[in-house]
Design an enzyme around this catalytic site. Structure first.
Site, short mmCIF file in Angstrom:
data_model
loop_
_atom_site.label_atom_id
_atom_site.label_comp_id
_atom_site.label_asym_id
_atom_site.label_seq_id
_atom_site.Cartn_x
_atom_site.Cartn_y
_atom_site.Cartn_z
NE ARG A 150 82.05 44.72 30.63
CZ ARG A 150 82.65 45.33 31.66
NH1 ARG A 150 83.48 44.66 32.45
NH2 ARG A 150 82.43 46.61 31.93
CG HIS A 206 91.81 52.51 38.06
ND1 HIS A 206 91.85 52.43 36.68
CD2 HIS A 206 90.52 52.68 38.38
CE1 HIS A 206 90.62 52.55 36.21
NE2 HIS A 206 89.79 52.71 37.21
CD GLU A 238 89.28 49.33 38.51
OE1 GLU A 238 88.19 49.12 39.06
OE2 GLU A 238 89.37 49.63 37.30
CD GLU A 295 96.40 38.82 46.72
OE1 GLU A 295 95.23 38.40 46.70
OE2 GLU A 295 97.19 38.66 45.78
CG HIS A 321 84.73 50.49 30.68
ND1 HIS A 321 84.54 49.27 31.28
CD2 HIS A 321 85.32 51.26 31.62
CE1 HIS A 321 84.98 49.30 32.53
NE2 HIS A 321 85.46 50.51 32.76
CB SER A 352 68.31 34.42 68.42
OG SER A 352 68.68 33.06 68.51
CG HIS A 405 83.61 42.87 55.94
ND1 HIS A 405 82.45 42.85 56.69
CD2 HIS A 405 84.32 43.92 56.38
CE1 HIS A 405 82.47 43.87 57.54
NE2 HIS A 405 83.60 44.54 57.37
N GLY A 424 78.02 40.46 41.01
CA GLY A 424 79.39 40.84 40.71
C GLY A 424 79.75 42.22 41.22
CE1 TYR A 425 81.47 45.97 38.15
CE2 TYR A 425 79.44 46.31 36.98
CZ TYR A 425 80.79 46.25 36.99
OH TYR A 425 81.46 46.49 35.84
ZN LIG Z 1 87.79 52.89 36.93
#
Ligand SMILES: [Zn+2]
Ligand SMILES: *[C@@H]1O[C@H](CO)[C@@H](O)[C@H](O)[C@H]1NC(C)=O
Ligand SMILES: *[C@@H]1O[C@H](CO)[C@@H](O)[C@H](O)[C@H]1NC(C)=O
Ligand SMILES: *[C@@H]1O[C@H](CO)[C@@H](O)[C@H](O)[C@H]1NC(C)=O
Ligand SMILES: *[C@@H]1O[C@H](CO)[C@@H](O)[C@H](O)[C@H]1NC(C)=O
Ligand SMILES: *[C@@H]1O[C@H](CO)[C@@H](O)[C@H](O)[C@H]1NC(C)=O
Ligand SMILES: *[C@@H]1O[C@H](CO)[C@@H](O)[C@H](O)[C@H]1NC(C)=O
Ligand SMILES: *[C@@H]1O[C@H](CO)[C@@H](O)[C@H](O)[C@H]1NC(C)=O
Ligand SMILES: *[C@@H]1O[C@H](CO)[C@@H](O)[C@H](O)[C@H]1NC(C)=O
Ligand SMILES: *[C@@H]1O[C@H](CO)[C@@H](O)[C@H](O)[C@H]1NC(C)=O
Ligand SMILES: *[C@@H]1O[C@H](CO)[C@@H](O)[C@H](O)[C@H]1NC(C)=O
Ligand SMILES: *[C@@H]1O[C@H](CO)[C@@H](O)[C@H](O)[C@H]1NC(C)=O
Ligand SMILES: *[C@@H]1O[C@H](CO)[C@@H](O)[C@H](O)[C@H]1NC(C)=O
Length: 713
Positions: free
Chosen positions: A198, A367, A415, A427, A531, A605, A662, A672-673
Site C-alpha cells: 500500500r 512480532h 513490525e 542493526e 489488519h 556469462s 542480497h 514492495g512485498y
Molecule cells: Zn504480522
C-alpha cells in the site's frame, strides 16, 4: 505481517454445500476432496527420535488456545504496551531461559481522527462512518479502546478534490492512465488493495501529482467465498464482513525497513535522527470498506474511460460499477486525517538458551504488535506458537539437554510499521550476528487459513522438508497425512522466495539464512480479515483454526527445525541447492533479457561462471561433510556453513536502496512485498539502463564468488 497472501493458483473443487460457522469449517476440514495423497514411505505417525518426541508431545492445542486468548484481548499496538512485553519475557524465564527486554526509541504515528464526505453531481452527498461495525458475537470489536481505521505513517492533512480510480495503483496503472489522457494531477486517487504494497500505491499517486489517496478492499479478492455467491458474512458465515477495513503502514518498504529516522543504525534514546521523509508519503491517505467504496465508484460510471477499455490487470473488481476512471465533473471527495507523531519506546522480548558453541546461534522470531485489539492471526497465531515452542524447549531443558548452538527467542515490537523491532535489534548487534548467526526463523501469521505456505533461502529447503515430514496435519479431511503431504500437494514442492513484509528482512539482507513459515488462506477457506478489528480470537476459534491444530502443526515443524539447526553435529544445510536455485533465477533473468531484446547488450556469462564456481565449492564441501568424522571436521564444516552466505551481501546495497544487499533476492521496487530475483540486474534491465545492468552482473558475480570462496573446503 504486512503481507496479504495471494490465493494459490491451483484450482480446487467447488464446495457442494453452503453452510454457516462451525458447520462450514467442519465441512471444509473433514471433506477430503483436494486430491491430496500420501507421499511418504515413513510409518504413520512418523517415527521420532527421543528428543523430537519430547518436543512434539509437549505441544498442546489447549495451551496454544490459552496463549492466543491472552494476547488477543488487550491492546498490543506498537509501542503502547510494555507489560505484555514483560509478560512474554517472564514466560521465557519460567521455561528456563535467560530473558530481557531490548528497548529502542523510534518514530511511530497514531490515529487521532478522520473524516470523509463525497459530494455527487446530483447534489447529494455521502458521509461514511469509517468504522468497522462492532459485533455482539465478538467481544473485542466493541472494546472502548479499539483502534480506529487508519494508515500508519499517513501524515496529518486534508484533501478536497475530484477523484480518479487508479486500479491497484501500480506504476503501470498510472502509466496507462497517462496514455488514456486521464490526469491525476491535483486529484484524489481511489485505489484498490492488492498487488503492490500500500505504501507504494501512495508513493506512485504522489509521484503523479495526486493530493490524497483512498484505499479500499474489493470483494473480487475473495474468490468464491462472497455474499454474492450465497455465503453469509462474518460473524454469521465465512464471507468478508462488508464493513471490513484494512489498516496498514504506508511506509515505502522497498527503500528500507526499520525506524524511518535511523536507517542503518540502532535507534537508541540519544541516536542521531535523520530525515524520515525519504520513506514516508507527503499526501494523506485513508482506508475504507468495499461497502463505502461502492457509491464512490458508481459515481464515476460513465465518466472518463470505462474499466473494460482501460484493460489493466485487476482493474475490474466485483462491485456494482463499471470501474471507470473518472473524474466526474462536480463529484468530489473531501477527507482529512489527523495523526499523532511520536518518537517513543518499543520493546523486544528476548529469551536465550546458551549453547555449548556460543559462536553459532539460531534465532526464532515473531512480532507482538497488532494493528487492532485482537490479531488472532496477525501476529498472535505466531505469538501463541512462539510461546508454546518455548514451553516445549523448556520441557527438553528439564531433561538435562543442552543445545550445541545458542538459541534466541525473539518477540518483536513494531513490525507492522516497518519491521522496526527486528531491524533495530539486528542493526545494534550486526557485528556479533555477522560472526555468529546460523539462521533466522520467522513465524508471523502462523495460521490465517489452512494451506501451508513457506518461503526460505535455498540452503534451508531440505531441513524444512525434513521437519514437515515428521508432523501430522489433520486437516483437509485426511487423518493420515503429514504437513509435508499437504504442503507438497498444494505447492508441488516449491518454496517461495523471500521479499519483504515481515521480520526476516534485516536478517536476509545481512546474509543470514532465513525462513518464513505459516498456513495461509486457501480458495475454500473462510475469508481472513487482514489488519481488521475482525482478526480476533473469536474469528480464529470459530473459522480460522477452531481446534488450534494448524497452530500446533506449524509449531511442531518449527520446533523440529530449531532443534536440528541447533543440535545436529553438522548444520543441516544443503548448499548444493543454492547453486540449483541461483541457476533457476539466472534462467529467468535470461528470459527477461531476451524479452527486452537486450541479449547483445547485457552479458550474463560472468554470472553463469560465478554460479559454476559456487557449484564447485558446494560439491566439494558436501563431499567433505560426507566423510567428516571428528569434532575438528565438524567445526571446520560448520564455520563454512555459518559464514558462506555473508558473501551474497558483500558488494553494497542496490541502487538507491542501500539497505537491500542480497544480490539474489529483494522486494521489487514497485511491488514492495513480492520478491525480484537478481534484483540489481533485473530492475536495471526492465528500466532500460543496460550499463547499470552490466555493472550489476559484475557485482552479483563477485558476491557469488565471495560466497564460493568462503564455502570451499
Ligand atoms: Zn504480522
Ligand atoms: C497489554 O496486553 C495484554 C495482552 O493483550 C493485555 O492483557 C493488557 O491489558 C494490555 N495492557 C494495556 C495497558 O493495554
Ligand atoms: C481539515 O479537516 C478537518 C475536519 O473536517 C477540519 O477540522 C480542519 O479545519 C481542516 N484543516 C484544514 C487546514 O483545512
Ligand atoms: C491524448 O491526447 C493527445 C493530445 O491531445 C492525443 O493526441 C491522443 O490521441 C489522446 N489519446 C487518447 C487515448 O485519447
Ligand atoms: C469458484 O467456483 C467456480 C464454479 O463452481 C469454479 O469453477 C472455480 O474453480 C472456483 N474458484 C475457486 C478459486 O475455487
Ligand atoms: C446521486 O449520485 C450518487 C452517485 O452516483 C448516487 O449514489 C445517489 O443515489 C444519487 N442520488 C440521487 C438522489 O439520485
Ligand atoms: C487487453 O490487453 C491485452 C494485452 O495486454 C490484449 O491482448 C487484449 O486484446 C486487450 N483487450 C482489449 C479488450 O482491448
Ligand atoms: C447495480 O446498480 C444499478 C444502478 O447503479 C442497479 O440498477 C442494479 O440493481 C444494481 N445491481 C445490483 C446487483 O445490486
Ligand atoms: C550465557 O552465556 C553468556 C555469554 O557467554 C553469559 O554471559 C551468561 O551468563 C550465560 N547464561 C547462562 C544462564 O549460563
Ligand atoms: C489415507 O487416507 C486416504 C484418504 O482418506 C485413504 O484413501 C487411504 O486409504 C488412507 N491410507 C491409510 C494407510 O490409512
Ligand atoms: C484439541 O484438538 C482435538 C482434536 O485433535 C480436539 O478434539 C480438541 O477439542 C482441541 N482442543 C481445543 C482446546 O481446541
Ligand atoms: C523486441 O523485438 C520484437 C521483435 O522485433 C518486438 O516485437 C518487441 O516489441 C521488442 N520488445 C521490446 C521490449 O522492445
Ligand atoms: C549448478 O549445479 C546445479 C546442480 O547442483 C545445476 O543444476 C546447475 O545447472 C549448475 N549451474 C551452473 C551455472 O553450472
Amino acid at each position: 505481517m504486512m503481507l496479504t497472501k495471494v490465493l494459490p493458483i491451483l484450482s480446487l473443487h467447488a464446495l457442494s454445500v453452503l453452510a454457516c460457522g462451525r458447520e462450514y469449517v467442519h465441512s471444509r476440514i473433514f471433506d477430503p476432496h483436494l486430491g491430496l495423497q500420501k507421499r511418504q514411505e515413513t510409518p504413520f505417525p512418523p517415527a521420532l527420535e527421543p528428543n523430537e518426541a519430547i518436543l512434539l508431545n509437549s505441544f498442546d492445542n489447549a495451551t496454544i488456545e490459552s496463549w492466543s486468548y491472552y494476547y488477543t484481548h488487550g491492546l498490543t499496538l506498537a509501542g503502547t504496551n510494555k507489560s505484555v512485553a514483560q509478560w512474554t519475557a517472564d514466560r521465557f524465564t519460567e521455561f528456563g531461559f535467560t530473558a530481557s527486554l531490548a528497548e529502542y526509541y523510534v518514530y511511530l504515528s497514531y490515529p487521532v481522527s478522520h473524516s470523509l464526505t463525497a459530494t455527487f453531481a446530483n447534489g447529494s452527498s455521502f458521509t461514511p462512518l469509517l468504522e468497522e461495525e462492532p459485533l455482539p458475537e465478538d467481544d473485542v470489536t466493541s472494546y472502548p479502546n479499539r483502534v480506529p481505521t487508519f494508515n500508519g505513517y499517513s501524515p496529518t492533512g486534508n484533501a478536497s478534490a475530484e477523484y480518479v480510480y487508479v486500479g491497484r495503483g501500480q506504476k503501470v496503472d498510472f502509466e496507462r492512465l497517462e496514455a488514456l489522457n486521464v490526469s491525476v494531477e491535483g486529484k484524489i486517487a481511489l485505489a484498490r488493495y492488492g498487488g503492490p504494497f500500500r505504501g507504494l500505491k501512495v508513493k506512485n499517486a504522489e509521484d503523479y501529482g495526486a493530493i490524497g489517496v483512498i484505499l479500499f478492499t474489493d470483494t473480487d479478492d475473495d474468490g468464491n467465498i462472497t455474499e454474492a455467491n450465497g455465503y453469509a458474512a462474518y460473524p454469521h458465515g465465512p464471507a468478508r464482513n462488508p464493513t471490513y477495513v484494512q489498516r496498514g503502514s504506508v511506509e515505502f518498504v522497498s527503500t528500507y525497513s526499520g525506524d524511518p529516522e535511523t536507517p542503518g543504525y540502532a535507534s537508541k534514546f540519544d541516536s542521531p535522527r535523520s530525515d524520515r521523509s525519504v520513506v514516508l508519503p507527503r499526501i494523506p491517505s485513508l482506508p475504507i470498506s468495499w461497502k463505502d467504496a461502492q457509491p464512490l465508484l458508481q459515481a464515476l460510471d460513465g465518466h472518463g474511460v470505462d474499466g473494460e477499455t482501460v484493460n489493466r490487470t485487476k482493474w475490474l473488481g466485483k462491485l456494482n460499477a463499471t470501474y471507470s476512471t473518472g473524474p466526474a465533473p462536480g463529484t468530489t471527495i473531501s477527507f482529512s486525517n489527523v495523526a499523532r507523531d511520536e518518537v517513543t519506546w518499543i520493546w523486544d522480548s528476548i529469551g536465550i538458551i546458551n549453547g555449548t558453541e556460543q559462536d553459532e546461534i539460531i534465532i526464532l522470531g515473531n512480532h507482538r504488535d497488532a494493528w487492532i485489539i485482537g490479531g488472532g492471526s496477525d501476529p498472535h497465531s505466531g505469538t501463541a506458537v512462539l510461546i508454546e515452542l518455548a514451553k516445549a524447549f523448556g520441557a527438553l531443558l528439564k531433561t538435562g539437554w543442552r543445545p550445541k548452538r545458542t538459541i534466541i527467542f525473539a518477540s518483536w515490537d513494531a513490525e507492522e510499521y516497518a519491521s522496526i523491532g527486528s531491524t533495530e535489534w539486528v542493526e545494534e548487534y550486526v557485528p556479533w550476528l555477522s560472526g555468529a548467526a546460523v539462521a533466522y526463523l520467522n513465524c508471523d501469521q502462523s495460521v490465517s487459513g489452512l494451506d501451508p505456505d513457506i518461503s526460505a533461502t535455498p540452503e534451508l529447503h531440505d531441513a524444512v522438508t525434513a521437519s514437515l515430514k515428521k508432523v501430522v496435519y489433520p486437516y483437509h479431511g485426511y487423518s493420515n497425512l503429514t504437513l509435508y503431504d499437504v504442503w507438497y500437494g498444494l505447492t508441488e514442492g516449491e518454496y517461495g522466495v523471500l521479499g519483504a513484509g515481515s521480520d526476516y528482512v534485516a536478517f536476509v539482507h545481512n546474509g543470514i539464512p532465513s525462513i518464513d513459515t505459516g498456513a495461509g488462506q486457501g480458495p475454500r477457506d473462510p475469508i481472513y480479515h487482514y489488519h481488521s478489528t475482525y482478526d480476533t480470537f473469536h474469528w480464529m476459534s470459530t473459522y480460522g483454526d477452531p481446534f488450534f491444530v494448524a497452530h500446533k502443526a506449524i509449531g511442531q515443524h518449527l520446533a523440529l527445525l530449531v532443534y536440528h539447526l541447533s543440535s545436529d553435529d553438522i548444520i543441516p544445510f544443503n548448499v548444493e541447492n543454492y547453486g540449483v536455485q541461483l541457476t533457476s533465477y539466472l534462467n529467468d533473468l535470461a528470459d527477461l533479457v531476451d524479452s527486452e531484446n537486450a541479449t547483445s547488450s547485457v552479458d550474463l556469462s560472468p554470472l553463469e561462471a560465478a554460479i559454476a564456481t559456487f557449484n564447485t565449492s558446494a560439491t566439494a564441501l558436501t563431499s567433505f561433510i560426507s566423510v567428516a568424522a571428528t569434532e575438528a571436521d565438524y567445526k571446520a564444516a560448520n564455520t563454512k556453513l555459518r559464514d558462506f552466505s555473508r558473501g551474497f551481501v558483500s558488494q553494497g546495497g542496490l541502487p538507491g536502496r542501500e539497505f537491500y544487499k542480497h544480490v539474489a533476492f529483494a522486494p521489487g521496487l514497485d511491488t514492495g512485498y513480492a520478491p525480484v530475483t537478481f534484483p540489481g540486474i533485473w530492475e536495471a534491465t526492465e528500466g532500460g539502463n543496460l550499463s547499470l545492468a552490466n555493472q550489476w552482473v559484475q557485482k552479483s558475480a563477485k558476491a557469488i564468488e565471495a560466497a564460493a570462496r568462503i564455502l570451499a573446503p
